[in-house]
Design a protein around this motif. Structure first.
Motif, short mmCIF file in Angstrom:
data_model
loop_
_atom_site.label_atom_id
_atom_site.label_comp_id
_atom_site.label_asym_id
_atom_site.label_seq_id
_atom_site.Cartn_x
_atom_site.Cartn_y
_atom_site.Cartn_z
N ASP A 35 0.87 -1.16 0.00
CA ASP A 35 0.00 0.00 0.00
C ASP A 35 0.91 1.21 0.00
OD1 ASP A 35 -1.94 1.89 0.25
OD2 ASP A 35 -2.44 1.45 2.34
N GLY A 36 1.15 1.78 -1.17
CA GLY A 36 2.17 2.81 -1.28
C GLY A 36 3.53 2.20 -0.99
N ASP A 37 4.26 2.80 -0.05
CA ASP A 37 5.57 2.26 0.36
C ASP A 37 5.45 1.23 1.47
OD1 ASP A 37 6.87 3.90 -1.45
OD2 ASP A 37 7.12 5.53 0.00
N ARG A 38 4.24 1.01 1.96
CA ARG A 38 4.07 0.14 3.12
C ARG A 38 3.82 -1.30 2.68
NH1 ARG A 38 -0.61 -1.07 6.52
NH2 ARG A 38 -1.85 0.20 5.08
N ILE A 96 -6.55 -4.88 -4.72
CA ILE A 96 -5.53 -4.64 -5.73
C ILE A 96 -5.98 -3.55 -6.70
CG2 ILE A 96 -4.21 -5.68 -7.63
CD1 ILE A 96 -4.53 -8.38 -6.21
N ASP A 97 -5.17 -2.50 -6.82
CA ASP A 97 -5.45 -1.43 -7.78
C ASP A 97 -4.73 -1.65 -9.10
OD1 ASP A 97 -7.13 0.24 -6.13
OD2 ASP A 97 -5.33 0.67 -4.96
N ARG A 98 -3.53 -2.22 -9.05
CA ARG A 98 -2.79 -2.54 -10.27
C ARG A 98 -1.78 -3.64 -9.96
NH1 ARG A 98 0.67 2.78 -11.85
NH2 ARG A 98 -1.41 3.44 -12.47
N ILE A 99 -1.29 -4.26 -11.02
CA ILE A 99 -0.36 -5.38 -10.90
C ILE A 99 0.91 -5.05 -11.67
CG2 ILE A 99 0.00 -7.84 -11.40
CD1 ILE A 99 -3.12 -8.09 -11.39
N GLY A 100 2.06 -5.28 -11.06
CA GLY A 100 3.34 -5.11 -11.73
C GLY A 100 4.04 -6.46 -11.86
N ALA A 145 7.52 -2.56 -6.22
CA ALA A 145 6.32 -1.82 -5.82
C ALA A 145 6.43 -0.35 -6.19
CB ALA A 145 6.08 -1.99 -4.32
N ARG A 146 7.60 0.25 -5.99
CA ARG A 146 7.77 1.67 -6.34
C ARG A 146 7.57 1.89 -7.84
NH1 ARG A 146 12.28 1.28 -2.95
NH2 ARG A 146 13.69 1.33 -4.76
N LEU A 147 8.16 1.02 -8.65
CA LEU A 147 8.03 1.17 -10.10
C LEU A 147 6.58 0.96 -10.54
CD1 LEU A 147 11.23 -0.77 -11.26
CD2 LEU A 147 10.87 1.72 -11.28
N THR A 148 5.90 0.03 -9.91
CA THR A 148 4.51 -0.23 -10.27
C THR A 148 3.60 0.93 -9.89
OG1 THR A 148 4.85 -2.61 -9.99
CG2 THR A 148 2.58 -1.85 -9.99
#
Length: 235
Positions: A19-22, A61-65, A192-195
């Motif tokens: 969730d964000g950086d968490r 889930i809002d998006r998947i990387g 996660a950061r890139l996604t």
């Protein structure tokens, strides 16, 4: 934004929810093969651990990387197929992440030059160079000699990351560098950061193949006789 990240391109099988950086739940298992058997279970586990949020489970889930290479031909297809299938089922965007960019983003102190390197075998590495997080070119398949020249052309020592770093260091021990991190896979945090920051329109979930596969189709079907010199000459 809650993201699910998946990585099966190199020497690990990773599934994580952020969730964000968490971090909400993270699973990373080093493995050279067997990603197909483990990925579904790891995704199930990290999704199950997201209870207590405003939304839970797959609804969160809002998006998947997903890493799309370069890397293992078999491994990256496992992750990509799973991510695309899940994205279609949930009607969520799927972002393709360069493995080399994710490795560079995994460096704790990414200021200055960073060389992301993957062992491509046969005297080659998959490589991409960065300076202060900005890519200096595309993902490339380079000979060890060409990779060494590209790094030397940076003009100052770089941080090397990826399982190709030790290969290049062994071939060119005199080549200046700040440090080496021979990690087997990108960090879940970097994925996660890139996604979260990426634009789905510019990160299509398509595999990055930098050279042809090592495996080739059989030259004859089962039961067919082997061809002799005269047969081949008549073609």
């Amino acid at each position: 934004m809650t993201v699910l990240v998946i990585d099966t391109a190199l020497g690990a099988c990773t599934a994580a929810m952020f969730d964000g950086d968490r971090p909400l739940a993270v699973r990373l298992e080093p493995m050279a093969k067997g990603h197909q058997e483990r990925l579904g279970g790891l995704v199930r586990d990290v999704v199950a651990e997201t209870g207590g949020e405003v939304k839970t489970g797959f609804d969160a889930i809002d998006r998947i990387g997903v890493t799309v290479g370069p890397g293992s031909f078999t491994g990256l297809r496992v992750g990509l197929a799973f991510a695309l299938g899940l994205g279609a089922a949930l009607d969520r965007p799927v972002l393709g992440l360069s493995t080399l960019e994710a490795l560079a983003a995994s460096v704790a102190d990414a200021a200055g030059p960073v060389a992301a390197l993957i062992d491509a075998r046969r005297g080659q590495v998959y490589a991409r160079l960065f300076d202060d997080g900005v890519p200096l070119g595309p993902d490339s398949a380079l000979t060890l000699e060409d990779a060494a020249r590209a790094i030397q052309a940076l003009g100052r020592p770089a941080r090397w990351v990826g399982n190709g770093a030790s290969v290049l260091a062994e071939a060119f021990p005199e080549l200046a560098r700040l440090d080496i991190d021979p990690c087997v896979a990108p960090s879940p945090e970097a994925l996660a950061r890139l996604t979260s920051a990426g634009d789905p329109a510019t990160r299509p979930p398509r595999p990055i193949y930098l050279r042809a596969p090592d495996a080739t189709p059989p030259s004859r079907l089962p039961g067919q006789p082997r061809q002799g010199p005269a047969d081949r000459a008549s073609r």
